[in-house]
Design an enzyme around this catalytic site. Structure first.
Site, mmCIF file in Angstrom:
data_model
loop_
_atom_site.group_PDB
_atom_site.id
_atom_site.type_symbol
_atom_site.label_atom_id
_atom_site.label_comp_id
_atom_site.label_asym_id
_atom_site.label_seq_id
_atom_site.Cartn_x
_atom_site.Cartn_y
_atom_site.Cartn_z
ATOM 1 C CG ASP A 170 -50.299 56.644 -16.283
ATOM 2 O OD1 ASP A 170 -49.898 55.773 -15.808
ATOM 3 O OD2 ASP A 170 -50.198 57.337 -16.042
ATOM 4 C CG ASN A 212 -41.630 51.438 -12.987
ATOM 5 O OD1 ASN A 212 -40.805 50.952 -13.574
ATOM 6 N ND2 ASN A 212 -42.439 52.353 -13.426
ATOM 7 N N GLY A 241 -38.121 53.860 -10.274
ATOM 8 C CA GLY A 241 -39.303 54.750 -10.815
ATOM 9 C C GLY A 241 -40.452 54.495 -10.368
ATOM 10 C CG HIS A 281 -48.929 50.330 -10.698
ATOM 11 N ND1 HIS A 281 -48.395 50.703 -9.439
ATOM 12 C CD2 HIS A 281 -48.045 51.071 -11.662
ATOM 13 C CE1 HIS A 281 -47.610 51.598 -9.720
ATOM 14 N NE2 HIS A 281 -47.245 51.989 -10.815
ATOM 15 C CG HIS A 289 -46.777 50.981 -16.121
ATOM 16 N ND1 HIS A 289 -47.099 52.270 -16.003
ATOM 17 C CD2 HIS A 289 -46.189 50.725 -14.811
ATOM 18 C CE1 HIS A 289 -46.834 52.927 -14.702
ATOM 19 N NE2 HIS A 289 -46.144 51.983 -14.177
HETATM 20 P P1 5GP Z 1 -45.243 54.071 -11.204
HETATM 21 O O1 5GP Z 1 -44.401 55.137 -11.734
HETATM 22 O O2 5GP Z 1 -45.313 54.029 -9.677
HETATM 23 O O3 5GP Z 1 -44.815 52.712 -11.861
HETATM 24 O O4 5GP Z 1 -46.411 54.223 -11.873
HETATM 25 C C1 5GP Z 1 -47.565 55.117 -11.166
HETATM 26 C C2 5GP Z 1 -48.562 55.855 -12.658
HETATM 27 O O5 5GP Z 1 -49.454 56.043 -11.798
HETATM 28 C C3 5GP Z 1 -47.801 56.835 -13.062
HETATM 29 O O6 5GP Z 1 -47.813 56.601 -14.764
HETATM 30 C C4 5GP Z 1 -48.669 57.873 -13.139
HETATM 31 O O7 5GP Z 1 -49.026 59.086 -14.212
HETATM 32 C C5 5GP Z 1 -50.014 57.252 -12.628
HETATM 33 N N1 5GP Z 1 -51.018 57.953 -11.679
HETATM 34 C C6 5GP Z 1 -50.477 58.669 -10.636
HETATM 35 N N2 5GP Z 1 -51.622 59.053 -10.058
HETATM 36 C C7 5GP Z 1 -52.684 58.930 -10.739
HETATM 37 C C8 5GP Z 1 -53.948 59.083 -10.786
HETATM 38 O O8 5GP Z 1 -54.416 59.797 -9.819
HETATM 39 N N3 5GP Z 1 -54.775 58.513 -11.526
HETATM 40 C C9 5GP Z 1 -54.455 57.894 -12.818
HETATM 41 N N4 5GP Z 1 -55.390 57.444 -13.795
HETATM 42 N N5 5GP Z 1 -52.977 57.375 -12.821
HETATM 43 C C10 5GP Z 1 -52.278 58.061 -11.911
#
Ligand code: 5GP
Ligand code: ZN
Length: 105
Positions: free
Chosen positions: A29, A82, A88, A95, A97
């Protein structure tokens, strides 16, 4: 399609994959919420868990979580999905985490 994770999967940003297989890729991340923060992402674009109908893929994703955790040397970790904006979700490509050590989430 304008999806950041699809672009990562297609290699547009030269992202280093911690692990990859036929069904998923795993990468760090960009904004880690723990000492180790990995994302397990299906190669197929599915917007969220609510849009997933493929049980087989879900199984493969969870097995990939286990393999990635093992490869990262983790025996104890948290998995988070999420689903939806209010929970969130920021990236609308499913995906999982993986978080371990000083989890801030
Ligand atoms: P969500 O909030 O949708 O469950 O998680 C999205 C995650 O993707 C966040 O923790 C954010 O930091 C990560 N993220 C967003 N854009 C990028 C990116 O371009 N590269 C990487 N490696 N992580 C990303
Ligand atoms: Zn996508």
């Amino acid at each position: 399609m304008d999806c950041i994770f699809c672009k990562i999967i297609n290699g547009e940003f030269n992202t280093n994959f911690v692990l990859e297989n036929e069904y998923a890729v795993v990468f760090k991340d960009i904004n880690p919420k723990a000492d180790t923060h990995l994302l397990v992402v299906p190669r197929k674009h599915v917007e969220s868990l609510n849009d997933l109908e493929d049980e087989f893929l879900l199984g493969k994703l969870m097995m990939t979580v286990k393999e990635a955790a093992k490869k990262a040397g983790l025996s104890s970790y948290r998995t988070v999905i999420n689903t939806g904006k209010e929970a969130g979700q920021e990236v609308f490509h499913l995906h999982i985490h993986i978080l371990a050590g000083n989890i801030k989430l």
